[in-house]
Design a protein around this motif. Structure first.
Motif, PDB file in Angstrom:
ATOM      1  N   MET A   1      -1.266   3.397 -12.917  1.00 57.89           N
ATOM      2  CA  MET A   1      -1.009   2.841 -11.674  1.00 57.89           C
ATOM      3  C   MET A   1      -1.980   3.131 -10.579  1.00 57.89           C
ATOM      4  SD  MET A   1       1.884   1.040 -11.882  1.00 57.89           S
ATOM      5  CE  MET A   1       1.211   0.781 -13.703  1.00 57.89           C
ATOM      6  N   ALA A   2      -2.666   4.348 -10.904  1.00 55.81           N
ATOM      7  CA  ALA A   2      -3.726   4.924  -9.829  1.00 55.81           C
ATOM      8  C   ALA A   2      -4.944   3.774 -10.012  1.00 55.81           C
ATOM      9  CB  ALA A   2      -4.137   6.253 -10.067  1.00 55.81           C
TER      10      ALA A   2
ATOM     11  N   THR B   1       1.904   6.634  -6.757  1.00 59.47           N
ATOM     12  CA  THR B   1       0.845   7.581  -7.410  1.00 59.47           C
ATOM     13  C   THR B   1       0.709   9.005  -6.862  1.00 59.47           C
ATOM     14  OG1 THR B   1      -0.868   6.675  -5.861  1.00 59.47           O
ATOM     15  CG2 THR B   1      -0.751   5.705  -7.815  1.00 59.47           C
TER      16      THR B   1
ATOM     17  N   THR C   1       1.213   7.097 -14.371  1.00 61.20           N
ATOM     18  CA  THR C   1       0.712   7.414 -12.905  1.00 61.20           C
ATOM     19  C   THR C   1      -0.862   6.904 -13.013  1.00 61.20           C
ATOM     20  OG1 THR C   1       2.513   8.885 -12.464  1.00 61.20           O
ATOM     21  CG2 THR C   1       0.588   9.069 -11.214  1.00 61.20           C
TER      22      THR C   1
ATOM     23  N   LEU D   1       2.439   1.806  -3.452  1.00 59.63           N
ATOM     24  CA  LEU D   1       1.313   2.313  -4.417  1.00 59.63           C
ATOM     25  C   LEU D   1       1.119   3.690  -4.401  1.00 59.63           C
ATOM     26  CD1 LEU D   1      -0.958  -0.850  -4.460  1.00 59.63           C
ATOM     27  CD2 LEU D   1       0.551   0.090  -6.276  1.00 59.63           C
ATOM     28  N   PHE D   2       0.929   4.140  -2.973  1.00 55.09           N
ATOM     29  CA  PHE D   2       0.696   5.516  -2.563  1.00 55.09           C
ATOM     30  C   PHE D   2       1.760   6.408  -2.984  1.00 55.09           C
ATOM     31  CE2 PHE D   2      -2.771   3.822   0.024  1.00 55.09           C
ATOM     32  CZ  PHE D   2      -3.932   4.630  -0.563  1.00 55.09           C
TER      33      PHE D   2
ATOM     34  N   GLY E   1       0.750  -1.101  -0.053  1.00 55.19           N
ATOM     35  CA  GLY E   1       0.129   0.133   0.068  1.00 55.19           C
ATOM     36  C   GLY E   1       0.783   1.218  -0.073  1.00 55.19           C
ATOM     37  N   GLU E   2       1.797   1.355   0.835  1.00 52.28           N
ATOM     38  CA  GLU E   2       2.646   2.404   0.646  1.00 52.28           C
ATOM     39  C   GLU E   2       3.427   2.833  -0.478  1.00 52.28           C
ATOM     40  OE1 GLU E   2       5.423   1.856   4.190  1.00 52.28           O
ATOM     41  OE2 GLU E   2       3.840   2.252   5.593  1.00 52.28           O
TER      42      GLU E   2
ATOM     43  N   GLN F   1      -3.955   0.445  -8.640  1.00 62.34           N
ATOM     44  CA  GLN F   1      -3.865   0.761  -7.092  1.00 62.34           C
ATOM     45  C   GLN F   1      -5.217   0.422  -6.540  1.00 62.34           C
ATOM     46  OE1 GLN F   1      -3.258   4.809  -5.846  1.00 62.34           O
ATOM     47  NE2 GLN F   1      -2.712   4.307  -3.947  1.00 62.34           N
ATOM     48  N   VAL F   2      -6.274   1.253  -7.380  1.00 62.35           N
ATOM     49  CA  VAL F   2      -7.793   0.987  -6.643  1.00 62.35           C
ATOM     50  C   VAL F   2      -8.271  -0.548  -6.884  1.00 62.35           C
ATOM     51  CG1 VAL F   2      -9.032   1.902  -8.613  1.00 62.35           C
ATOM     52  CG2 VAL F   2     -10.007   1.994  -6.241  1.00 62.35           C
TER      53      VAL F   2
ATOM     54  N   HIS G   1     -10.544   7.165  -8.130  1.00 63.70           N
ATOM     55  CA  HIS G   1     -10.754   6.157  -7.119  1.00 63.70           C
ATOM     56  C   HIS G   1     -12.208   6.043  -6.824  1.00 63.70           C
ATOM     57  CE1 HIS G   1      -6.212   5.762  -5.673  1.00 63.70           C
ATOM     58  NE2 HIS G   1      -6.456   5.077  -6.990  1.00 63.70           N
TER      59      HIS G   1
ATOM     60  N   PHE H   1      -6.343  -3.223  -7.148  1.00 58.97           N
ATOM     61  CA  PHE H   1      -5.780  -4.162  -6.056  1.00 58.97           C
ATOM     62  C   PHE H   1      -6.507  -4.230  -4.924  1.00 58.97           C
ATOM     63  CE2 PHE H   1      -2.921  -4.678  -2.422  1.00 58.97           C
ATOM     64  CZ  PHE H   1      -2.193  -5.911  -2.885  1.00 58.97           C
TER      65      PHE H   1
END
Length: 169
Positions: free
Chosen positions: A140-141, A38, A137, A34-35, A31-32, A144-145, A52, A147
């Motif tokens: 990846m965002a 992004t 980016t 990924l944040f 999580g870290e 991220q969501v 998101h 995931f």
């Protein structure tokens, strides 16, 4: 921590799973990262949050929609823009770049019976607003969501509660 299987009729006052970060400690690191990826500054944070929120709406998950609506409010977004994410195509509140980001997440998360999800036309539209780094980016965002979507749908964390309170004990 109970390891007993959840019943078919889950108590609505608790999530289905205990805290997944306790079950899989590496989740915090993922999580870290990924944040961090992004949040590299190439795309405004509010654009990522809008994306998101739209993802949460598309998959119909209250936890994600409450979470990302709250994030947008904390970031100073107006109620009109937050509310209009669900109908962004005809709402006057979004920039061309935001529209391209919202169109991308919709294309990725919505089946297209007529062909590929992300058409060359949509890609070209996104390229009008984002350079290579920003487009990567955005991708990846979306990842991220995506995931976290299975965790939200299957684990059913409780909306509006802190991470420590939302998981079954």
């Amino acid at each position: 921590m109970s390891t007993a299987p959840a019943t078919a009729e889950q108590d609505a006052s608790q999530s289905r799973l205990p805290n997944p970060a306790e079950l899989i400690p590496e989740l915090k690191d993922i999580g870290e990262v990924l944040f961090k990826a992004t949040g590299n500054g190439s795309v405004p944070k509010n654009t990522i949050s809008l994306l998101h929120l739209r993802a949460g709406q598309i998959v119909g998950n209250t936890y994600l929609t409450v979470l990302h609506t709250g994030n947008l409010r904390k970031a100073g977004e107006t109620e009109e823009r937050i509310t209009a994410v669900a109908s962004w195509r005809d709402a006057p509140y979004f920039t061309g770049a935001e529209r391209a980001a919202l169109a991308l997440v919709e294309a990725v998360l919505t089946a297209n019976p007529a062909g590929e999800r992300v058409s060359d036309e949509l890609y070209a539209q996104a390229r009008e607003h984002y350079d290579d780094r920003a487009l990567a980016t955005l991708i990846m965002a979306i990842g991220q969501v995506c995931f976290f979507i299975p965790l939200a749908l299957i684990g059913k964390p409780l909306p509006g509660l802190s991470p420590a309170e939302q998981w079954r004990r």
